[in-house]
Design a protein around this motif. Structure first.
Motif, mmCIF file in Angstrom:
data_model
loop_
_atom_site.group_PDB
_atom_site.id
_atom_site.type_symbol
_atom_site.label_atom_id
_atom_site.label_comp_id
_atom_site.label_asym_id
_atom_site.label_seq_id
_atom_site.Cartn_x
_atom_site.Cartn_y
_atom_site.Cartn_z
ATOM 1 N N THR A 1 -1.205 8.200 2.933
ATOM 2 C CA THR A 1 -0.315 7.033 3.033
ATOM 3 C C THR A 1 0.850 7.147 2.047
ATOM 4 O OG1 THR A 1 -1.775 5.932 1.485
ATOM 5 C CG2 THR A 1 -1.986 5.280 3.757
ATOM 6 N N ASP B 1 -10.151 10.348 1.227
ATOM 7 C CA ASP B 1 -10.476 11.161 2.408
ATOM 8 C C ASP B 1 -9.377 12.180 2.699
ATOM 9 O OD1 ASP B 1 -12.950 10.258 3.160
ATOM 10 O OD2 ASP B 1 -12.173 8.623 4.386
ATOM 11 N N VAL B 2 -8.278 12.038 1.958
ATOM 12 C CA VAL B 2 -7.178 13.006 2.066
ATOM 13 C C VAL B 2 -7.195 13.749 0.746
ATOM 14 C CG1 VAL B 2 -4.652 13.196 2.052
ATOM 15 C CG2 VAL B 2 -5.770 11.603 3.629
ATOM 16 N N MET C 1 -1.243 1.347 -5.283
ATOM 17 C CA MET C 1 -0.373 2.521 -5.174
ATOM 18 C C MET C 1 1.033 2.143 -4.714
ATOM 19 S SD MET C 1 -2.798 5.544 -3.832
ATOM 20 C CE MET C 1 -3.294 6.762 -5.043
ATOM 21 N N SER C 2 1.150 1.158 -3.797
ATOM 22 C CA SER C 2 2.478 0.778 -3.294
ATOM 23 C C SER C 2 3.302 0.108 -4.375
ATOM 24 C CB SER C 2 2.358 -0.206 -2.135
ATOM 25 O OG SER C 2 1.658 0.331 -1.081
ATOM 26 N N TYR D 1 -2.766 13.289 -1.934
ATOM 27 C CA TYR D 1 -2.927 11.859 -2.184
ATOM 28 C C TYR D 1 -2.528 11.573 -3.636
ATOM 29 C CZ TYR D 1 -4.843 7.179 -1.568
ATOM 30 O OH TYR D 1 -4.981 5.809 -1.467
ATOM 31 N N GLU E 1 0.034 -8.903 -10.628
ATOM 32 C CA GLU E 1 -1.230 -8.381 -10.080
ATOM 33 C C GLU E 1 -2.345 -9.385 -10.364
ATOM 34 O OE1 GLU E 1 -2.619 -5.662 -8.257
ATOM 35 O OE2 GLU E 1 -4.293 -7.037 -8.576
ATOM 36 N N THR F 1 -6.835 -0.714 -4.295
ATOM 37 C CA THR F 1 -7.951 -0.093 -3.570
ATOM 38 C C THR F 1 -8.908 0.628 -4.521
ATOM 39 O OG1 THR F 1 -6.619 0.295 -1.596
ATOM 40 C CG2 THR F 1 -8.490 1.770 -1.936
ATOM 41 N N ALA G 1 -1.117 -5.079 1.153
ATOM 42 C CA ALA G 1 -1.895 -4.109 1.923
ATOM 43 C C ALA G 1 -2.881 -4.730 2.920
ATOM 44 C CB ALA G 1 -2.668 -3.187 1.001
ATOM 45 N N SER H 1 3.183 -5.893 -1.694
ATOM 46 C CA SER H 1 2.308 -4.735 -1.455
ATOM 47 C C SER H 1 0.864 -5.202 -1.422
ATOM 48 C CB SER H 1 2.526 -3.691 -2.535
ATOM 49 O OG SER H 1 2.001 -4.124 -3.757
ATOM 50 N N VAL I 1 0.092 -14.333 -7.150
ATOM 51 C CA VAL I 1 1.229 -15.018 -6.533
ATOM 52 C C VAL I 1 0.640 -16.014 -5.543
ATOM 53 C CG1 VAL I 1 3.212 -14.744 -5.001
ATOM 54 C CG2 VAL I 1 2.838 -13.136 -6.873
HETATM 55 C C1 FAD Z 1 -12.235 3.054 0.508
HETATM 56 C C2 FAD Z 1 -10.821 3.428 0.856
HETATM 57 C C3 FAD Z 1 -10.452 4.759 0.895
HETATM 58 C C4 FAD Z 1 -9.145 5.116 1.221
HETATM 59 N N1 FAD Z 1 -8.831 6.442 1.237
HETATM 60 C C5 FAD Z 1 -7.563 6.795 1.530
HETATM 61 C C6 FAD Z 1 -7.191 8.181 1.560
HETATM 62 O O1 FAD Z 1 -7.976 9.080 1.333
HETATM 63 N N2 FAD Z 1 -5.930 8.487 1.865
HETATM 64 C C7 FAD Z 1 -5.003 7.530 2.152
HETATM 65 O O2 FAD Z 1 -3.862 7.883 2.420
HETATM 66 N N3 FAD Z 1 -5.323 6.216 2.122
HETATM 67 C C8 FAD Z 1 -6.567 5.835 1.826
HETATM 68 N N4 FAD Z 1 -6.897 4.506 1.817
HETATM 69 C C9 FAD Z 1 -5.868 3.496 2.063
HETATM 70 C C10 FAD Z 1 -5.389 2.901 0.726
HETATM 71 O O3 FAD Z 1 -5.622 1.530 0.766
HETATM 72 C C11 FAD Z 1 -3.939 3.214 0.482
HETATM 73 O O4 FAD Z 1 -3.783 4.617 0.427
HETATM 74 C C12 FAD Z 1 -3.372 2.660 -0.842
HETATM 75 O O5 FAD Z 1 -4.273 2.761 -1.907
HETATM 76 C C13 FAD Z 1 -2.895 1.236 -0.652
HETATM 77 O O6 FAD Z 1 -2.225 0.820 -1.785
HETATM 78 P P1 FAD Z 1 -1.509 -0.584 -1.824
HETATM 79 O O7 FAD Z 1 -0.903 -0.707 -3.170
HETATM 80 O O8 FAD Z 1 -0.600 -0.695 -0.667
HETATM 81 O O9 FAD Z 1 -2.661 -1.638 -1.582
HETATM 82 P P2 FAD Z 1 -3.884 -2.021 -2.512
HETATM 83 O O10 FAD Z 1 -4.408 -0.820 -3.183
HETATM 84 O O11 FAD Z 1 -4.820 -2.834 -1.707
HETATM 85 O O12 FAD Z 1 -3.211 -2.928 -3.615
HETATM 86 C C14 FAD Z 1 -2.799 -4.229 -3.347
HETATM 87 C C15 FAD Z 1 -2.794 -4.967 -4.671
HETATM 88 O O13 FAD Z 1 -2.228 -6.253 -4.466
HETATM 89 C C16 FAD Z 1 -2.938 -7.184 -5.249
HETATM 90 N N5 FAD Z 1 -2.704 -8.503 -4.674
HETATM 91 C C17 FAD Z 1 -3.042 -8.945 -3.443
HETATM 92 N N6 FAD Z 1 -2.660 -10.217 -3.264
HETATM 93 C C18 FAD Z 1 -2.053 -10.595 -4.415
HETATM 94 C C19 FAD Z 1 -1.437 -11.805 -4.860
HETATM 95 N N7 FAD Z 1 -1.362 -12.867 -4.082
HETATM 96 N N8 FAD Z 1 -0.914 -11.849 -6.101
HETATM 97 C C20 FAD Z 1 -0.958 -10.754 -6.918
HETATM 98 N N9 FAD Z 1 -1.539 -9.591 -6.548
HETATM 99 C C21 FAD Z 1 -2.068 -9.516 -5.316
HETATM 100 C C22 FAD Z 1 -4.370 -6.722 -5.148
HETATM 101 O O14 FAD Z 1 -5.188 -7.231 -6.155
HETATM 102 C C23 FAD Z 1 -4.193 -5.204 -5.208
HETATM 103 O O15 FAD Z 1 -4.279 -4.723 -6.520
HETATM 104 C C24 FAD Z 1 -8.202 4.118 1.515
HETATM 105 C C25 FAD Z 1 -8.586 2.781 1.511
HETATM 106 C C26 FAD Z 1 -9.872 2.427 1.187
HETATM 107 C C27 FAD Z 1 -10.243 0.977 1.197
#
Ligand code: FAD
Length: 485
Positions: free
Chosen positions: A395, A57-58, A16-17, A63, A37, A45, A138, A136, A106
């Motif tokens: 988030t 959960d939100v 998402m980020s 969300y 990616e 996630t 996470a 991102s 990466v």
């Molecule tokens: C089960 C669960 C339920 C959740 N429910 C909620 C909710 O209801 N509401 C809420 O606000 N938040 C919730 N969250 C938190 C959720 O993680 C965030 O809302 C959001 O999805 C995070 O997005 P992100 O892109 O920051 O991280 P992520 O979704 O973890 O994405 C990170 C990405 O980076 C990639 N990556 C990592 N390292 C590398 C690398 N070295 N090279 C290339 N790619 C890489 C990964 O493969 C991944 O695709 C939940 C989390 C979990 C685990």
């Protein structure tokens, strides 16, 4: 190295980020970026957490990105597949496939001090030079296995919620679940539907509030397709969730009300006083993540489900040995034990000015300025970095604010005709000292162990304030806080 190319921004991760960063860059007419990616698809996630019952959960309407509402959510709390579908659709809508490299990890990134740009290396042998790096990765990404003796000796099937096998079936099996946090309470009811016997190993009880999930009717979805109605509904949800934050103020009326609601939910759903006692937490509401579920308590009371609170001594090939030496025999061991919070940052070697490593600065005490910048790492922006998680709302409210801040930083570099900026160490130190002081006085300073804190009690996870405070703080970057290179 197979190829060398240059772009303005490299985005690591397409969850998402990362997607938010890419979409908002597009909206600003900045098309000079690449998204790398490591997985085979977007979603982060929501691509990885495919265990049965996986849902947000939100509520879904909050969300979802403010600039990309989705009137078609099937229910209040969408499942992981539906959320990932939404993210895939956005990838197409915003023309991102051209900018996206899947199956590309990466492996390292180094700030080249002469040319003042990042040199990013990938698993596919590419070298990419970029002015800015948006990380991102996470905190909730690297699956964490429980630290229990003998876990690797288990002879049955060992699974983790974040590494879920596509073909998992539990029909007639003796299954055990370690962990009883947010993912566990979603997974336990559907696994119990199938399993011959299910044992839930509980280390400490969690506060549980009712969920009230339900499907949206066709006419509700039609109504939510009307833009002003959708906006008003999102605002209302944001306000409602933010009001829950009041409950995290120690000794507050809202905190007492939250406790009362949770206790009355427990009393209504669990008739047996002995079981109720075992399910009553011994710490203040909010110190650990609050769980929102209607099915968990009824599931624990099914005849073929056991809540085991005796404590685990070790894991053996045939099952789990409890502290009183009883052996619980299992075919499947499911670990719903969350994530290694600092593991993601450590998984990529990122070196900044003078060759200092980002992992070294984050290992014991994850910290950043507004959760985004770290001194010594010019033009490196963390998304959902330290102290930007909340226990009460979406988030995405944080992610969107961060991306807007980063885009303003890039514009300021252009305006000044400079190549790089790095947050000043004094500002960074003062900011983090203030955050930790606020956290110590909050409900998160209370004594409960949780994934929010490191072993020495440093809380590098939670933002201690209200969401509008965070959004106001990052709305316009204060450029006096940066050194320009
Ligand atoms: C089960 C669960 C339920 C959740 N429910 C909620 C909710 O209801 N509401 C809420 O606000 N938040 C919730 N969250 C938190 C959720 O993680 C965030 O809302 C959001 O999805 C995070 O997005 P992100 O892109 O920051 O991280 P992520 O979704 O973890 O994405 C990170 C990405 O980076 C990639 N990556 C990592 N390292 C590398 C690398 N070295 N090279 C290339 N790619 C890489 C990964 O493969 C991944 O695709 C939940 C989390 C979990 C685990």
């Amino acid at each position: 190295v197979k190829s060398i190319e240059t772009t303005r921004v490299v985005i690591v991760g397409a969850g998402m980020s990362g997607l938010c960063m890419a979409m908002m860059l597009r909206q600003q007419g900045i098309n000079d970026f690449l998204m790398l990616e490591k997985s085979g698809d977007v979603g982060g996630t929501w691509y990885e957490n495919r265990y049965p019952g996986s849902q947000c959960d939100v509520q879904s309407h909050l969300y979802a990105f403010s600039f990309a509402p989705n009137p078609n959510w099937s229910r209040r709390y969408a499942g992981s597949g539906e959320i990932q579908g939404y993210l895939k659709d956005l990838t197409e809508q915003f023309g991102l496939p051209d900018k996206l490299r899947l199956n590309t990890r990466v492996t390292s990134a180094r700030f080249d001090e002469t040319n003042k740009h990042w040199v990013v290396l990938t698993s596919e042998g590419q070298e990419i030079h970029a002015q800015a790096l948006a990380l991102s990765q996470a905190p909730l990404h690297t699956a964490k296995w429980p630290d229990i003796d003998g876990i690797e000796t288990f002879a049955g099937r060992r699974m983790h919620t974040a590494l879920w096998p596509a073909d998992a079936s539990f029909a007639g099996k003796r299954a055990g679940v370690i962990g009883n946090g947010a993912s566990a309470v979603q997974l336990i009811p559907p696994v119990a539907e199938q399993a011959g016997h299910l044992t839930v190993f509980q280390r400490s009880a969690n506060w549980v509030l009712p969920r009230g999930d339900r499907a949206f009717s066709a006419w509700e979805r039609k109504l939510l397709a009307v833009s002003p109605i959708a906006k008003a509904y999102r605002w209302w949800l944001a306000g409602l969730y933010e009001s829950n934050r009041l409950g995290f103020v120690p000794d507050s009326f809202a905190g007492r009300l939250g406790r009362k609601r949770a206790l009355s939910h427990l009393a209504k759903r669990v008739a047996d006083p002995e079981l109720r006692t075992r399910l009553t937490p011994d710490y203040p509401v909010g110190c650990k993540r609050i769980l929102v579920t209607d099915e968990y308590y009824p599931t624990l009371q099914k005849d073929h489900v056991t809540l085991e609170t005796r404590g685990i001594k070790r894991i053996e090939p045939t099952g789990v040995r409890l502290t009183d030496d009883t052996l619980v025999e299992l075919d499947d061991l499911i670990c719903a034990t969350g994530f290694d919070i600092t593991g993601s940052v450590a998984s990529v070697e990122i070196s900044g000015l003078g060759g200092q490593l980002l992992a070294d600065s984050q290992r014991d005490k994850p910290q950043a300025m507004h959760g985004m910048t770290v001194p010594g790492f010019p033009n490196l922006f963390l998304l959902l970095g330290p102290n930007t998680a909340t226990g009460h709302t979406s988030t995405l409210l944080y992610i969107e604010a961060q991306v807007s801040y980063i885009i303003q930083c890039l514009a300021e570099l252009d305006r000044r005709g400079q190549k790089a900026m790095t947050v000043s160490p004094d500002v960074f130190r003062a900011h983090n000292a203030d955050l930790q002081a606020r956290l110590k006085q909050s409900v998160w300073g209370a004594s409960c162990t949780s994934w929010y804190k490191t072993d020495d009690g440093h809380n590098g996870t939670i933002y201690p304030g209200f969401t509008p405070q965070y959004r106001a703080a990052v709305k316009r970057p204060d450029f006096t806080q940066f050194d320009f290179l």
